[in-house]
Write a protein that holds these residues in place. Structure first.
Motif, PDB file in Angstrom:
ATOM      1  N   GLY A  80      -6.724 100.226 -23.009  1.00 22.71           N
ATOM      2  CA  GLY A  80      -5.864 100.606 -21.898  1.00 22.71           C
ATOM      3  C   GLY A  80      -4.813  99.561 -21.602  1.00 22.71           C
ATOM      4  O   GLY A  80      -4.879  98.430 -22.073  1.00 22.71           O
ATOM      5  N   LYS A 151     -18.969 103.848 -21.285  1.00 20.22           N
ATOM      6  CA  LYS A 151     -18.945 105.128 -20.578  1.00 20.22           C
ATOM      7  C   LYS A 151     -17.606 105.443 -19.924  1.00 20.22           C
ATOM      8  O   LYS A 151     -17.528 106.301 -19.064  1.00 20.22           O
ATOM      9  N   GLY A 152     -16.549 104.759 -20.315  1.00 16.54           N
ATOM     10  CA  GLY A 152     -15.235 105.066 -19.763  1.00 16.54           C
ATOM     11  C   GLY A 152     -14.849 104.113 -18.648  1.00 16.54           C
ATOM     12  O   GLY A 152     -15.548 103.164 -18.327  1.00 16.54           O
ATOM     13  N   THR A 153     -13.721 104.422 -18.025  1.00 20.07           N
ATOM     14  CA  THR A 153     -13.190 103.560 -16.968  1.00 20.07           C
ATOM     15  C   THR A 153     -13.752 103.962 -15.614  1.00 20.07           C
ATOM     16  O   THR A 153     -14.290 105.060 -15.434  1.00 20.07           O
ATOM     17  N   PHE A 155     -11.935 104.671 -13.090  1.00 23.24           N
ATOM     18  CA  PHE A 155     -11.096 105.799 -12.679  1.00 23.24           C
ATOM     19  C   PHE A 155     -11.676 107.105 -13.197  1.00 23.24           C
ATOM     20  O   PHE A 155     -11.777 108.086 -12.452  1.00 23.24           O
ATOM     21  N   ASP A 156     -12.103 107.125 -14.479  1.00 23.05           N
ATOM     22  CA  ASP A 156     -12.689 108.333 -15.062  1.00 23.05           C
ATOM     23  C   ASP A 156     -13.974 108.740 -14.327  1.00 23.05           C
ATOM     24  O   ASP A 156     -14.203 109.916 -14.055  1.00 23.05           O
ATOM     25  N   LEU A 157     -14.805 107.759 -14.010  1.00 22.22           N
ATOM     26  CA  LEU A 157     -16.053 108.049 -13.327  1.00 22.22           C
ATOM     27  C   LEU A 157     -15.841 108.564 -11.912  1.00 22.22           C
ATOM     28  O   LEU A 157     -16.489 109.507 -11.465  1.00 22.22           O
ATOM     29  N   HIS A 159     -13.081 110.081 -10.731  1.00 17.17           N
ATOM     30  CA  HIS A 159     -12.348 111.346 -10.703  1.00 17.17           C
ATOM     31  C   HIS A 159     -12.945 112.417 -11.613  1.00 17.17           C
ATOM     32  O   HIS A 159     -12.334 113.459 -11.833  1.00 17.17           O
ATOM     33  N   GLY A 160     -14.131 112.169 -12.142  1.00 11.12           N
ATOM     34  CA  GLY A 160     -14.878 113.187 -12.837  1.00 11.12           C
ATOM     35  C   GLY A 160     -14.405 113.576 -14.225  1.00 11.12           C
ATOM     36  O   GLY A 160     -14.602 114.707 -14.643  1.00 11.12           O
ATOM     37  N   LYS A 161     -13.770 112.676 -14.948  1.00 10.65           N
ATOM     38  CA  LYS A 161     -13.336 113.017 -16.300  1.00 10.65           C
ATOM     39  C   LYS A 161     -14.481 112.913 -17.300  1.00 10.65           C
ATOM     40  O   LYS A 161     -14.395 113.459 -18.385  1.00 10.65           O
ATOM     41  N   ASN A 162     -15.542 112.217 -16.983  1.00 10.15           N
ATOM     42  CA  ASN A 162     -16.713 112.115 -17.869  1.00 10.15           C
ATOM     43  C   ASN A 162     -17.848 112.942 -17.328  1.00 10.15           C
ATOM     44  O   ASN A 162     -18.143 112.940 -16.189  1.00 10.15           O
TER      45      ASN A 162
END
Length: 162
Positions: A80, A151-153, A155-157, A159-162
């Motif tokens: 990123g 497990k992602g960023t 922000f992703d966690l 805002h529900g992107k994962n």
């Protein structure tokens, strides 16, 4: 004929010697620059603290180690971008996945405080905070090495992107 061959060989040997001397001086110059950056970023303070605190788990990486870990900071390794720089995924010593933050330019005041900040950040150990594993001080702008979280960023966690 023998004299011209001897002179030619002598000139070739002289050119090789001059080239080798130049390479040696360039390497010394580079080593001095790296040493200057290391001291400028508080490297001596970090090493003194690491010697006195045996429980402090913090590593000072070389630029070569981080280049190898990220395949020379290849674009395919980018996790990123942010306002402060770019984060790369890397593998240290062929087993440990890490996130390496390569910051944008830092001002002189921040350079002086960098070592102290690293001491504080390296002592933080909490399940919800990414652990700082180490840093690289031998470059103009220090790089930080964090544990890699697959497990992602955040922000992703959130805002529900994962």
């Amino acid at each position: 004929m023998l004299i011209s061959t001897g002179i030619s060989i002598g000139v070739v040997i002289l050119v090789i010697i001059i080239f080798c001397i130049r390479v040696i001086f360039e390497r010394r110059k580079l080593a001095n620059v790296k040493k200057q950056y290391f001291q400028q970023h508080g490297g001596m303070l970090l090493f003194e603290k690491m010697k006195s605190d045996q429980g402090l788990s913090f590593t000072v990486f070389t630029e070569a180690e981080l280049k190898q870990a990220t395949n020379k900071f290849d674009e395919s390794q980018i996790l990123g971008h942010g306002g402060n720089g770019t984060v790369y995924k890397g593998i240290i010593k062929d087993i440990t996945e890490v996130a390496i933050k390569r910051s944008a330019l830092v001002d002189d005041r921040q350079k002086k405080e960098f070592g102290k900040e690293m001491l504080i950040l390296s002592q933080i150990n909490h399940k919800n905070i990414v652990k700082l594993l180490g840093c690289c001080l031998e470059v103009e702008v220090p790089m930080l090495v964090y544990e890699f979280i697959p497990k992602g960023t955040l922000f992703d966690l959130i805002h529900g992107k994962n």
